[in-house]
Scaffold this motif. Sequence first.
Motif, PDB file in Angstrom:
ATOM      1  N   THR A 146      35.279  57.669 -31.372  1.00 24.46           N
ATOM      2  CA  THR A 146      35.600  57.471 -32.788  1.00 24.46           C
ATOM      3  C   THR A 146      37.047  57.037 -32.962  1.00 24.46           C
ATOM      4  O   THR A 146      37.335  56.106 -33.719  1.00 24.46           O
ATOM      5  N   SER A 149      37.428  53.461 -31.766  1.00 22.18           N
ATOM      6  CA  SER A 149      36.858  52.550 -32.753  1.00 22.18           C
ATOM      7  C   SER A 149      37.798  52.394 -33.948  1.00 22.18           C
ATOM      8  O   SER A 149      38.018  51.286 -34.439  1.00 22.18           O
ATOM      9  N   PHE A 150      38.368  53.497 -34.392  1.00 23.34           N
ATOM     10  CA  PHE A 150      39.311  53.447 -35.507  1.00 23.34           C
ATOM     11  C   PHE A 150      40.537  52.623 -35.143  1.00 23.34           C
ATOM     12  O   PHE A 150      41.005  51.798 -35.922  1.00 23.34           O
ATOM     13  N   THR A 151      41.069  52.867 -33.948  1.00 24.33           N
ATOM     14  CA  THR A 151      42.252  52.124 -33.502  1.00 24.33           C
ATOM     15  C   THR A 151      41.948  50.638 -33.403  1.00 24.33           C
ATOM     16  O   THR A 151      42.750  49.790 -33.827  1.00 24.33           O
ATOM     17  N   THR A 153      39.641  48.909 -35.025  1.00 20.71           N
ATOM     18  CA  THR A 153      39.481  48.378 -36.382  1.00 20.71           C
ATOM     19  C   THR A 153      40.832  48.178 -37.038  1.00 20.71           C
ATOM     20  O   THR A 153      41.072  47.148 -37.689  1.00 20.71           O
TER      21      THR A 153
END
Length: 174
Positions: A146, A149-151, A153
């Motif tokens: 997670t 994925s955040f990084t 994005t």
Amino acid sequence: MSLYFDNEKLFDAEGHLTDAGLYALKDGTLDDLGALEAAEHLSFCDYCLLRYTALIEAAPEAMKQPMRDLIPQVQSLMRLRSFRIMTNRYVSAAAAVVLGFVLWGAVSTFGLPDVLTAQQPTTPHERFGTKFSTAVNGFYKSLDDTFKSFTLTAENGLDQIRAQSIGGSTAKGE
């Protein structure tokens, strides 16, 4: 000879507290039943309440003061009760967590009834520690995925903003 006041002499013929009964109440020589009856009577009889209040106000100043300071004792009791309340909250939460893990382990060890699941385990049951370790590792892996994925994005968004600002500045310069 009894240390307590005779309850038969507590009230006069009109139903009011006698002077001796008021003094016994003030001195604390009434037994439990007599003290209860006198307190109940004072709660609704204004005449006797005024007499009792005058009796207490006429007492010497030394008798109006408490025999000892109660503040440290009350503060100690308050600290003890607040400690018990906080401890009970944490113990309850810990017990709920332990109960959850026990139930989770029981369900995963013994499995759900055939009515609830259509699949049958093909491997022998693992030990609880192994399953717990696997579940914790899976949680950390999903948390790591997670964050990755955040990084990713966020970096893509920053790249798009940079590209727009570079493209916008060249368009203005033309």
